[in-house]
Design a protein around this motif. Structure first.
Motif, PDB file in Angstrom:
ATOM      1  N   ASP A 142       0.797  -1.228   0.000  1.00 54.79           N
ATOM      2  CA  ASP A 142       0.000   0.000   0.000  1.00 54.79           C
ATOM      3  C   ASP A 142       0.829   1.278   0.000  1.00 54.79           C
ATOM      4  OD1 ASP A 142       0.944  -0.131   2.594  1.00 54.79           O
ATOM      5  OD2 ASP A 142      -1.019  -0.469   3.508  1.00 54.79           O
ATOM      6  N   ASP A 143       2.141   1.180   0.307  1.00 53.61           N
ATOM      7  CA  ASP A 143       2.993   2.360   0.285  1.00 53.61           C
ATOM      8  C   ASP A 143       3.823   2.461  -0.993  1.00 53.61           C
ATOM      9  OD1 ASP A 143       4.719   0.262   0.659  1.00 53.61           O
ATOM     10  OD2 ASP A 143       5.831   1.176   2.319  1.00 53.61           O
ATOM     11  N   PRO A 169      -3.569  -3.751  -2.876  1.00 56.13           N
ATOM     12  CA  PRO A 169      -4.289  -3.479  -1.626  1.00 56.13           C
ATOM     13  C   PRO A 169      -5.656  -2.877  -1.942  1.00 56.13           C
ATOM     14  CG  PRO A 169      -2.605  -1.817  -2.022  1.00 56.13           C
ATOM     15  CD  PRO A 169      -2.416  -2.867  -3.073  1.00 56.13           C
ATOM     16  N   SER A 171      -7.260  -0.728  -0.487  1.00 50.83           N
ATOM     17  CA  SER A 171      -7.303   0.714  -0.261  1.00 50.83           C
ATOM     18  C   SER A 171      -6.884   1.513  -1.491  1.00 50.83           C
ATOM     19  CB  SER A 171      -6.402   1.086   0.918  1.00 50.83           C
ATOM     20  OG  SER A 171      -5.056   0.713   0.650  1.00 50.83           O
ATOM     21  N   ARG A 172      -6.184   0.895  -2.433  1.00 52.17           N
ATOM     22  CA  ARG A 172      -5.728   1.600  -3.638  1.00 52.17           C
ATOM     23  C   ARG A 172      -6.060   0.790  -4.900  1.00 52.17           C
ATOM     24  NH1 ARG A 172       0.346   3.683  -2.969  1.00 52.17           N
ATOM     25  NH2 ARG A 172      -0.340   4.904  -4.779  1.00 52.17           N
ATOM     26  N   TYR A 173      -7.038  -0.061  -4.795  1.00 54.46           N
ATOM     27  CA  TYR A 173      -7.354  -1.020  -5.855  1.00 54.46           C
ATOM     28  C   TYR A 173      -7.744  -0.333  -7.160  1.00 54.46           C
ATOM     29  CZ  TYR A 173      -9.345  -5.386  -7.777  1.00 54.46           C
ATOM     30  OH  TYR A 173      -9.615  -6.496  -8.541  1.00 54.46           O
TER      31      TYR A 173
END
Length: 494
Positions: A276-277, A308, A310-312
């Motif tokens: 995710d980073d 992830p 969260s950033r799909y």
């Protein structure tokens, strides 16, 4: 080399096989057609070798190993392989045209399939010349008194090399040159779809080197049982094979009766874990390009992208943009980066797996079929599938086409579990702004090789091999050279 051979365009290769130092057709002169995958047209023919031809080649290799000084004369082997490197360099533009003709590999990306293997011949000649074949292991206490032990590395014997069609010249070199430099004799069985990358190699050995008759042999054939005969023959001491896991299992079974040493580089279903980073704009365009640049016909391709949640959506959009703008077309045209699949059979396999993914609930983002502007040639659109069930067929089976699947995950542990959820373990990739975090993930992936942030694991100086059902043993590095040697421990007086 004639003027015609330096021009671009389809070029037929050497029809003849190399057996016991003689370039020859099979008895009766039978041949089979070689197709150019960009035009679907017959480009020429190759000799359709038989089981009897294979038996003669094995006999020649056995005789050369036993009766010549090849296995013992390191300086002569170095001389011959230096000749080979120079000869391949002289022939490289002819080899390039044959490669494009057989495989459909775009001319813009042939460097890794032409220049790289030529350089590897020189590497292995130098490596073998400088290798320590006798090591003093010191004095050891034994019940009968002190004993000095020495470790002697010696050639295995006759090596049978069975190679695939996706990077044929490269793998013909990678599976035979270190074996030769280590003192073995070799029988090469090239893939049926790419016989000329093997027969041209044989022609160069016969015409432009001092490699003795029988030391290197090439048998081309359109029959599966000819390769099977090489695997089963008791006169063959070792089989080296790159290809599908299914064929690898058959080779293991064929060699079991004689307990052959077997080096296998098999299928892959590699995952790219994007944390995710990660810098998505750096990691994902390259991931999409790598899926397409060899028409997806690469065993180490990370074809499963794990994003992830969260950033799909962000990741999907970047992949989509890259794949929709990737240059697909005629492999002879400069700037083309993706050519056709090797055959119609292979294209239909790819399209069938795409359909199976859609049937299992995956979402088609782009591609999925045949490019409408390329009705001739075995072309497949760059294809992106999202929401892929990690247990579905398309997430489990090697596709060997320009297809990426995307699966979301919630935690790092979740990503590792999905990545490891396959019978394969050849390669993998991790992207993260935190290299230590990426390294920790890489160590948990059950795979032989991992790339972190685009820093490739693959190179001639580093061991390359798979875990689980992706293979046995190693290529490259000192470990790869030792695969073609037997280790003998000798006890002697102090």
């Amino acid at each position: 080399m004639t003027t015609a051979e330096t021009e671009t365009g389809v070029l037929a290769g050497e029809q003849r096989m190399l057996i016991d130092g003689e370039l020859q057709l099979t008895s009766g002169g039978a041949t089979f057609d070689v197709l150019h995958p960009a035009s679907e047209q017959v480009a020429g023919q190759a000799s359709d070798g038989t089981i009897e031809d294979m038996a003669r080649a094995i006999g020649a290799a056995r005789r050369a190993f036993v009766t010549t000084d090849w296995s013992r004369d390191l300086d002569f082997r170095y001389h011959c392989l230096t000749q080979l490197a120079q000869a391949l360099e002289r022939n490289k533009e002819r080899l390039r045209r044959i490669l494009i003709t057989e495989v459909g590999c775009p001319v813009a990306v042939t460097g890794s399939q032409i220049e790289s293997p030529i350089a590897e011949v020189t590497h292995w000649a130098e490596h073998g010349k400088n290798f320590d074949y006798l090591i003093d292991n010191g004095v050891h206490d034994t019940p009968l008194g002190p004993a000095r032990r020495k470790i002697h590395y010696e050639p295995v014997g006759v090596v049978g090399a069975i190679t695939p069609w996706n990077v044929p010249l490269y793998l013909n070199i990678a599976e035979t040159v270190p074996a030769l430099m280590a003192g073995n004799t070799v029988v090469l069985k090239p893939a049926q779809l790419t016989p000329w990358s093997g027969s041209e190699y044989g022609r160069i050995v016969a015409d432009e080197t001092d490699i003795p008759a029988g030391v290197f042999n090439v048998v081309t054939s359109n029959a599966n049982d000819v390769g099977a005969a090489l695997s089963a023959d008791p006169r063959v001491d070792m089989i080296t094979f790159t290809g599908s896991t299914a064929t690898g299992r058959a080779i293991l079974a064929a060699g079991a009766a004689t307990v052959k040493k077997t080096l296998l580089e098999l299928g892959g279903k590699s995952a790219h874990i994007v944390l995710d980073d990660a810098d998505f704009n750096a990691a994902l365009p390259m991931a999409a390009m790598m899926a397409c640049v060899m028409s997806g016909q690469s065993c180490i391709l990370p074809s499963r992208i794990l994003l992830p949640r969260s950033r799909y959506d962000e990741g999907i959009e970047i992949l989509k943009t890259t794949m929709e703008n990737f240059p697909v077309g005629d492999p002879w045209t400069p700037g083309t980066m993706q050519g056709p699949q090797i055959s119609e059979t292979q294209r239909q396999k790819v399209l069938g797996l795409i359909r199976s993914g859609l049937d299992a609930g995956a979402r088609l983002i782009t591609g999925g079929g045949i490019p409408p502007d390329l009705p001739v040639g075995y072309y497949t659109q760059p294809t992106l599938l999202a929401d892929v069930d990690p247990d579905s067929l398309i997430a489990q089976e090697e596709i060997f086409g320009p297809v990426l699947t995307v699966t979301g995950y919630d935690t790092d542990d979740d990503a590792v579990a999905i990545a490891n959820n396959t019978i394969y373990g050849l390669s993998g990739e991790v992207s993260s702004a935190d290299v230590d975090r990426a390294f920790a993930i890489a160590c948990r992936m059950r795979t032989g090789n991992v790339t972190i942030n685009g820093k490739s694991h693959f190179g001639i100086g580093s061991p390359f091999g798979g875990t689980k059902q992706s293979g046995l043993g190693y290529r490259n590095g000192d470990e790869g050279y030792k695969e073609y040697l037997e280790t003998k421990t000798i006890g002697m007086p102090e």
